[in-house]
Design an enzyme around this catalytic site. Structure first.
Site, PDB file in Angstrom:
ATOM      1  N   GLY A 121       0.813  -1.216   0.000  1.00  0.00           N
ATOM      2  CA  GLY A 121       0.000   0.000   0.000  1.00  0.00           C
ATOM      3  C   GLY A 121       0.844   1.263   0.000  1.00  0.00           C
ATOM      4  O   GLY A 121       2.082   1.212  -0.027  1.00  0.00           O
ATOM      5  N   GLN A 122       0.150   2.393   0.044  1.00  0.00           N
ATOM      6  CA  GLN A 122       0.843   3.684  -0.063  1.00  0.00           C
ATOM      7  C   GLN A 122       1.875   3.853   1.057  1.00  0.00           C
ATOM      8  O   GLN A 122       2.991   4.290   0.818  1.00  0.00           O
ATOM      9  CB  GLN A 122      -0.180   4.824  -0.016  1.00  0.00           C
ATOM     10  CG  GLN A 122       0.433   6.181  -0.316  1.00  0.00           C
ATOM     11  CD  GLN A 122      -0.417   7.356   0.164  1.00  0.00           C
ATOM     12  OE1 GLN A 122      -1.398   7.162   0.871  1.00  0.00           O
ATOM     13  NE2 GLN A 122      -0.030   8.554  -0.222  1.00  0.00           N
ATOM     14  N   ARG A 175      -0.740 -10.021  -2.224  1.00  0.00           N
ATOM     15  CA  ARG A 175      -0.107 -10.555  -3.438  1.00  0.00           C
ATOM     16  C   ARG A 175       1.309 -10.034  -3.568  1.00  0.00           C
ATOM     17  O   ARG A 175       1.649  -9.008  -2.971  1.00  0.00           O
ATOM     18  CB  ARG A 175      -0.937 -10.240  -4.683  1.00  0.00           C
ATOM     19  CG  ARG A 175      -1.138  -8.792  -4.894  1.00  0.00           C
ATOM     20  CD  ARG A 175      -2.294  -8.512  -5.841  1.00  0.00           C
ATOM     21  NE  ARG A 175      -2.495  -7.076  -5.865  1.00  0.00           N
ATOM     22  CZ  ARG A 175      -1.908  -6.255  -6.738  1.00  0.00           C
ATOM     23  NH1 ARG A 175      -1.115  -6.734  -7.682  1.00  0.00           N
ATOM     24  NH2 ARG A 175      -2.119  -4.965  -6.676  1.00  0.00           N
ATOM     25  N   TYR A 233     -15.432   3.604   7.071  1.00  0.00           N
ATOM     26  CA  TYR A 233     -13.976   3.633   7.281  1.00  0.00           C
ATOM     27  C   TYR A 233     -13.655   4.262   8.638  1.00  0.00           C
ATOM     28  O   TYR A 233     -12.851   3.735   9.418  1.00  0.00           O
ATOM     29  CB  TYR A 233     -13.364   4.441   6.134  1.00  0.00           C
ATOM     30  CG  TYR A 233     -11.875   4.690   6.202  1.00  0.00           C
ATOM     31  CD1 TYR A 233     -10.967   3.685   5.892  1.00  0.00           C
ATOM     32  CD2 TYR A 233     -11.372   5.960   6.515  1.00  0.00           C
ATOM     33  CE1 TYR A 233      -9.601   3.931   5.908  1.00  0.00           C
ATOM     34  CE2 TYR A 233     -10.012   6.215   6.533  1.00  0.00           C
ATOM     35  CZ  TYR A 233      -9.134   5.194   6.225  1.00  0.00           C
ATOM     36  OH  TYR A 233      -7.786   5.443   6.237  1.00  0.00           O
ATOM     37  N   LYS A 278     -12.023   2.799  12.083  1.00  0.00           N
ATOM     38  CA  LYS A 278     -10.828   3.411  12.698  1.00  0.00           C
ATOM     39  C   LYS A 278     -11.057   3.650  14.201  1.00  0.00           C
ATOM     40  O   LYS A 278     -10.175   3.378  15.016  1.00  0.00           O
ATOM     41  CB  LYS A 278     -10.466   4.730  12.007  1.00  0.00           C
ATOM     42  CG  LYS A 278      -9.875   4.563  10.611  1.00  0.00           C
ATOM     43  CD  LYS A 278      -8.567   3.783  10.622  1.00  0.00           C
ATOM     44  CE  LYS A 278      -7.874   3.765   9.264  1.00  0.00           C
ATOM     45  NZ  LYS A 278      -6.775   2.776   9.193  1.00  0.00           N
TER      46      LYS A 278
HETATM   47  N1  SER Z   1      -6.214   9.361   3.481  1.00  0.00           N
HETATM   48  C1  SER Z   1      -7.314   8.579   3.954  1.00  0.00           C
HETATM   49  C2  SER Z   1      -8.453   8.632   3.028  1.00  0.00           C
HETATM   50  O1  SER Z   1      -8.613   9.626   2.357  1.00  0.00           O
HETATM   51  C3  SER Z   1      -7.763   9.038   5.298  1.00  0.00           C
HETATM   52  O2  SER Z   1      -7.183   8.279   6.276  1.00  0.00           O
HETATM   53  O3  SER Z   1      -9.221   7.719   2.989  1.00  0.00           O
END
Ligand code: SER
Length: 323
Positions: A11-12, A36, A141, A145
């Site tokens: 990921g980023q 992967r 999301y 969190k």
């Molecule tokens: N950068 C993330 C998003 O935009 C926030 O945690 O989903």
């Protein structure tokens, strides 16, 4: 931290944190995992294993065979993509965190959880958002969190697990593109400035969000994980941010280096509503006081570095960025 397992390594954040940790702790001591294998430094620069984070048995097996003493749990689905599949993203984001915490508990491993500005919502004070304040997010999301923050607190209280976390703002980087986030416009804009000389923003002008350049985020993770435990009053999770800006200000910063750069707007209602529910600027005083958070990059310093790095890599490096 001596033997570290990282989830979500492609990921980023992972794509940069894994090489950063390997440099610091020794390549052989950082086990990168992901769903992967992607050719490149993460899978080739040190130990790498395929891992689905909700597979507790496989996770636990890797923890044992590698002798893990710290888990950096990054695997997750970002905000806008999560809204398109609330059930599936809950499973990955909340279920994955729970599974990873259970594995950390079995081995008494330290645990890092990346929370987010998304852990706040419309009823949170948006300016100078305090470390401890109202957390009633309106995205799945964000709900995951907050759940992660609370679970980390619980595992610390109940089992004495050394859990630590940061509430990341939008992270800007050039190594791996983010996917499906709300703050991602602040990454796309740099790629398109280099390749097109213009950018159409899906976030409306005047929408302020907290942001940070990736090198400051990497340093913050290590600084927090290495901090003296007795100093950590707010473990899960610390507000961190280096700047707060709106799209027009990034455009103005880019124009200082590319004077002909132009921005216009085609606002995406989903991502705009998410952005509007998040704070405009966090109070990071607890992070500064308790473990010395000290980001180095402001908007102009970040713009200079981003444009230089993207120009060096070539204009097509960011293709496929759009959600
Ligand atoms: N950068 C993330 C998003 O935009 C926030 O945690 O989903």
């Amino acid at each position: 931290m001596k033997r570290i397992l990282v989830t979500g390594s492609n990921g980023q954040i992972g794509a940069e944190l894994v090489p950063y940790l390997r440099e610091r702790y020794g390549a052989e001591n950082v086990l990168a995992t992901a769903r992967r294998r992607v050719p490149g430094p993460v899978s080739e620069g040190g130990p790498f294993e395929i891992l689905e984070v909700r597979d507790g048995r496989a996770f636990s097996g890797l923890m044992g065979s590698f002798g893990v003493d710290a888990v950096i749990h990054l695997a997750g689905v970002l905000s806008a993509r999560a809204e398109a599949d609330p059930q599936g993203s809950w499973d990955v984001n909340a279920g994955g965190c729970f599974a990873a915490l259970e594995c950390a508990r079995e081995r008494g491993a330290a645990f890092f959880f990346p929370s987010s500005i998304a852990a706040f919502g419309p009823s949170t004070p948006p300016d100078g958002t305090p470390q401890v304040t109202i957390q009633r997010p309106t995205t799945i999301y964000g709900v995951a969190k907050v759940t992660g923050e609370l679970l980390c607190d619980y595992y610390h209280l109940k089992y004495g697990l050394d859990t630590r976390g940061l509430r990341f703002p939008g992270l800007i980087s050039y190594e791996a593109p983010p996917g499906g986030g709300t703050t991602d416009y602040a990454v796309h804009i740099y790629y398109e400035a280099v390749s097109q000389g213009r950018y159409t923003s899906y976030i409306a002008p005047g929408t302020f969000m907290d942001m940070m350049y990736m090198p400051d985020a990497l340093e913050a993770v290590v600084r927090l994980m290495e901090a003296e435990p007795s100093k950590l009053v707010h473990r899960n999770a610390y507000n961190v941010s280096a700047m707060s800006f709106e799209p027009g200000q990034v455009a103005a910063s880019i124009r200082k280096r590319i004077p002909s750069f132009e921005i216009d707007y085609a606002v995406d209602p989903v991502r705009q509503a998410i952005a509007a529910s998040w704070p405009r600027s966090l109070d990071c005083s607890a992070a500064r006081a308790e473990w010395g958070f000290a980001p180095k990059y402001d908007l102009d310093a970040m713009t200079t570095d981003m444009l230089e790095k993207i120009q060096k890599r070539g204009p097509t490096a960011g293709s496929g960025l759009h959600f």
